[in-house]
Design a protein around this motif. Sequence first.
Motif, PDB file in Angstrom:
ATOM      1  N   ALA A 465      47.760  16.654   5.686  1.00  0.00           N
ATOM      2  CA  ALA A 465      47.387  17.712   5.723  1.00  0.00           C
ATOM      3  C   ALA A 465      48.002  18.995   5.317  1.00  0.00           C
ATOM      4  CB  ALA A 465      47.218  18.127   7.303  1.00  0.00           C
ATOM      5  N   ASN A 466      47.628  20.175   5.114  1.00  0.00           N
ATOM      6  CA  ASN A 466      48.626  21.061   4.483  1.00  0.00           C
ATOM      7  C   ASN A 466      49.683  21.708   5.423  1.00  0.00           C
ATOM      8  OD1 ASN A 466      47.257  22.995   6.263  1.00  0.00           O
ATOM      9  ND2 ASN A 466      45.498  23.476   4.809  1.00  0.00           N
ATOM     10  N   GLY A 471      53.064  17.290   8.986  1.00  0.00           N
ATOM     11  CA  GLY A 471      52.963  16.224   9.574  1.00  0.00           C
ATOM     12  C   GLY A 471      51.665  15.289  10.043  1.00  0.00           C
ATOM     13  N   GLY A 472      50.599  16.204   9.602  1.00  0.00           N
ATOM     14  CA  GLY A 472      49.347  15.610  10.194  1.00  0.00           C
ATOM     15  C   GLY A 472      48.340  15.031   9.241  1.00  0.00           C
ATOM     16  N   VAL A 473      47.208  14.330   9.643  1.00  0.00           N
ATOM     17  CA  VAL A 473      46.522  13.714   8.293  1.00  0.00           C
ATOM     18  C   VAL A 473      45.281  14.299   8.430  1.00  0.00           C
ATOM     19  CG1 VAL A 473      45.257  11.623   7.619  1.00  0.00           C
ATOM     20  CG2 VAL A 473      47.716  11.653   8.946  1.00  0.00           C
ATOM     21  N   GLU A 474      44.646  14.629   7.267  1.00  0.00           N
ATOM     22  CA  GLU A 474      43.282  15.327   7.269  1.00  0.00           C
ATOM     23  C   GLU A 474      42.261  14.107   6.807  1.00  0.00           C
ATOM     24  OE1 GLU A 474      40.893  18.629   5.013  1.00  0.00           O
ATOM     25  OE2 GLU A 474      42.098  17.652   3.499  1.00  0.00           O
ATOM     26  N   VAL A 488      41.644  17.427  11.170  1.00  0.00           N
ATOM     27  CA  VAL A 488      43.124  17.142  10.773  1.00  0.00           C
ATOM     28  C   VAL A 488      43.497  16.714  12.297  1.00  0.00           C
ATOM     29  CG1 VAL A 488      45.105  18.265  10.690  1.00  0.00           C
ATOM     30  CG2 VAL A 488      43.082  18.743   9.102  1.00  0.00           C
ATOM     31  N   ILE A 489      44.310  15.662  12.241  1.00  0.00           N
ATOM     32  CA  ILE A 489      45.046  15.118  13.253  1.00  0.00           C
ATOM     33  C   ILE A 489      46.480  15.010  13.530  1.00  0.00           C
ATOM     34  CG2 ILE A 489      45.279  12.779  14.813  1.00  0.00           C
ATOM     35  CD1 ILE A 489      42.238  11.999  13.972  1.00  0.00           C
ATOM     36  N   VAL A 490      47.097  15.615  14.387  1.00  0.00           N
ATOM     37  CA  VAL A 490      48.476  15.611  14.242  1.00  0.00           C
ATOM     38  C   VAL A 490      48.968  14.990  15.726  1.00  0.00           C
ATOM     39  CG1 VAL A 490      50.594  17.245  14.419  1.00  0.00           C
ATOM     40  CG2 VAL A 490      48.662  17.906  13.063  1.00  0.00           C
ATOM     41  N   ASP A 491      50.001  13.934  15.796  1.00  0.00           N
ATOM     42  CA  ASP A 491      50.373  13.049  16.902  1.00  0.00           C
ATOM     43  C   ASP A 491      49.135  12.733  17.606  1.00  0.00           C
ATOM     44  OD1 ASP A 491      52.994  13.744  16.071  1.00  0.00           O
ATOM     45  OD2 ASP A 491      53.123  15.521  17.133  1.00  0.00           O
ATOM     46  N   VAL A 494      43.282  16.038  17.566  1.00  0.00           N
ATOM     47  CA  VAL A 494      42.595  16.687  16.857  1.00  0.00           C
ATOM     48  C   VAL A 494      42.929  18.330  16.742  1.00  0.00           C
ATOM     49  CG1 VAL A 494      40.105  17.582  15.956  1.00  0.00           C
ATOM     50  CG2 VAL A 494      40.601  15.015  16.870  1.00  0.00           C
ATOM     51  N   VAL A 495      43.320  18.768  15.675  1.00  0.00           N
ATOM     52  CA  VAL A 495      43.854  20.243  15.545  1.00  0.00           C
ATOM     53  C   VAL A 495      42.923  21.060  14.738  1.00  0.00           C
ATOM     54  CG1 VAL A 495      46.197  19.506  16.371  1.00  0.00           C
ATOM     55  CG2 VAL A 495      45.314  20.011  13.896  1.00  0.00           C
ATOM     56  N   SER A 496      42.012  20.365  14.048  1.00  0.00           N
ATOM     57  CA  SER A 496      41.275  21.363  13.145  1.00  0.00           C
ATOM     58  C   SER A 496      40.181  20.718  12.986  1.00  0.00           C
ATOM     59  CB  SER A 496      41.993  21.759  11.834  1.00  0.00           C
ATOM     60  OG  SER A 496      41.254  22.392  11.079  1.00  0.00           O
ATOM     61  N   VAL A 497      38.850  21.122  12.779  1.00  0.00           N
ATOM     62  CA  VAL A 497      37.655  20.743  12.581  1.00  0.00           C
ATOM     63  C   VAL A 497      36.799  21.782  11.520  1.00  0.00           C
ATOM     64  CG1 VAL A 497      35.305  19.782  13.289  1.00  0.00           C
ATOM     65  CG2 VAL A 497      37.373  19.477  14.603  1.00  0.00           C
TER      66      VAL A 497
END
Length: 565
Positions: A465-466, A471-474, A488-491, A494-497
């Motif tokens: 992720a940006n 530390g996240g993955v898109e 986007v998933i962090v730990d 889901v923190v962004s859709v």
Amino acid sequence: MQKLPIFLLLFLASGLFAQQGLPFDDWMEARGDPAIAERYQLWIEDAIAAQRWSQALAALERAGDFAEASSDISYLMAVVLSHENKSRGSILGALNQAIMTGKWTRYSEADARFMQVGELIALRRYSAALESLAARAADVGDDADSAVLRLEALKGLAFSSPAPPPGVTALPIPAEFRRRLLETMDRYPRDPRPLRILFDYAGKRAPAGYDSALMSLALRRLPFLLPADGELAWMAAPFIDDVAEARRLVGGYRSGSLLANARGFRPAPASIVPALNLGLLDDLDAVEELFAADVLDRNIIISVGELLRSDEGRDALVRRLHSFSGTITEDEDKDGIPESRAEYREGVLYSYRYDADQDGLDEMFIIFGSGSPRQAEIAVLPAGPASAAHCLIHWERYPSVERIVLGSDTFLFAPGGFQYAPVGFDELCATESHSGLLFPRRNSLSAGITRRMLSAFAVSVHRPANAEFAGGVEYLYIEGGIPHRAEVIVDGMVVSVTEFENGRPVIQRVDLNRDGRLETIRQFRFFDGILQSSQSDWNNTGIYEYGEEYREDGSVDRIWESLEK
């Protein structure tokens, strides 16, 4: 020119110097000083005499500051790189630096050009090799070594160059090769290398494709040159009309009687073919001798298989292939340098390497499982002059690809949705009672990998992720190369859709405070995907307490009053 002596290289940089008590602790302050560079050069040569090649390479890589003060340093770097089997591109880079610097003490530009020509020929850059030879000859004249390299370059051109266009007055390459070959044989009549080049060249052409007059001259000279190169005996055998004489020569070579000292002598594997053809070996002996080595040549295997006279011999060959542990190479253009290497373990294919341009860097490396491709590292076609890269391919069931990793991006594919087959398989030496050994070969019809190709067939792409979501993955979900949703998933959260239309982001829901709720909505301009506004509902009341609107001039309007949803 004789081969470069082993004591040519080792430069120990600051830490190594300190460890060995060398008197150059001030080398960092003396960078670029020719006198200091020469003193280091002496240490290089002394250390190489002790065979510390890996230390030499590590230290020379830190000695770039001396490259503009001493051509010798760059030249020695090239010799170390060659000894350590580094890429030909890096070797040529060091040689080019040495020639360009033009500041020599113990060696010379002629030395560098001689080595440069050998590397250029290996890379099939034959015209460039001839140009470098001409520059060397203008400096120091010609010699036997240079003449032989010229023949090697012309031989390569004779096989690879098209006919000259109409109106060109230069000799056709094969005619120029013949002229130079005669010239070299006349000038250096006791040098066996021109005959070796001729036999090699003629053996790769059609039966009527070589010059019979030139071959007759070579065969008349052959008995006088055998003491210098006994292998000429079996190389000449296909061109000797007298079968008894051919048998005598090949038998003499294989027995070692043509050598002044035959202690430890083993005949070249390629000599099995003429020996079998002339009846000097029976089928079973030929098979046993072939497999005495752990590196085999595909073309020799095939030639031996075609010459075996009995079913017993053919069955013995294929059985040995199916239990073989070692490497089988293939030299597709027959220039003496194999492009591909297949490794087997107990007859099962384990790995395959392919180096198309022979630069020492594999364009393809495949790992097999139970004889089938499982994963590969393959060069990606560049999108620009500085975008060379490799991708890692994982097959689900060859040729169906499961995923491909390119840089930091992982492309995933639907089952059977993307098929990629960079290699096909030949069956070596099959008999009526036994299947042949499968040997991989580059699939010339297979298109190269590009990022655009992967995007067109993938169903999703995983990438870091940006910075906002460090530390996240898109996870980008795509269809026909066009994204329609991203998460986007962090730990594990889901923190962004983000939703897309026609490949452009339209709306994004974000969890800025990491409480598990996507409280912020960002909207993008439909026609260009630029962020237009942002609103946040911090209290989960359905009321957006804070908002921002982004202007084209870069300014931001902040809204604090409550806005109804």
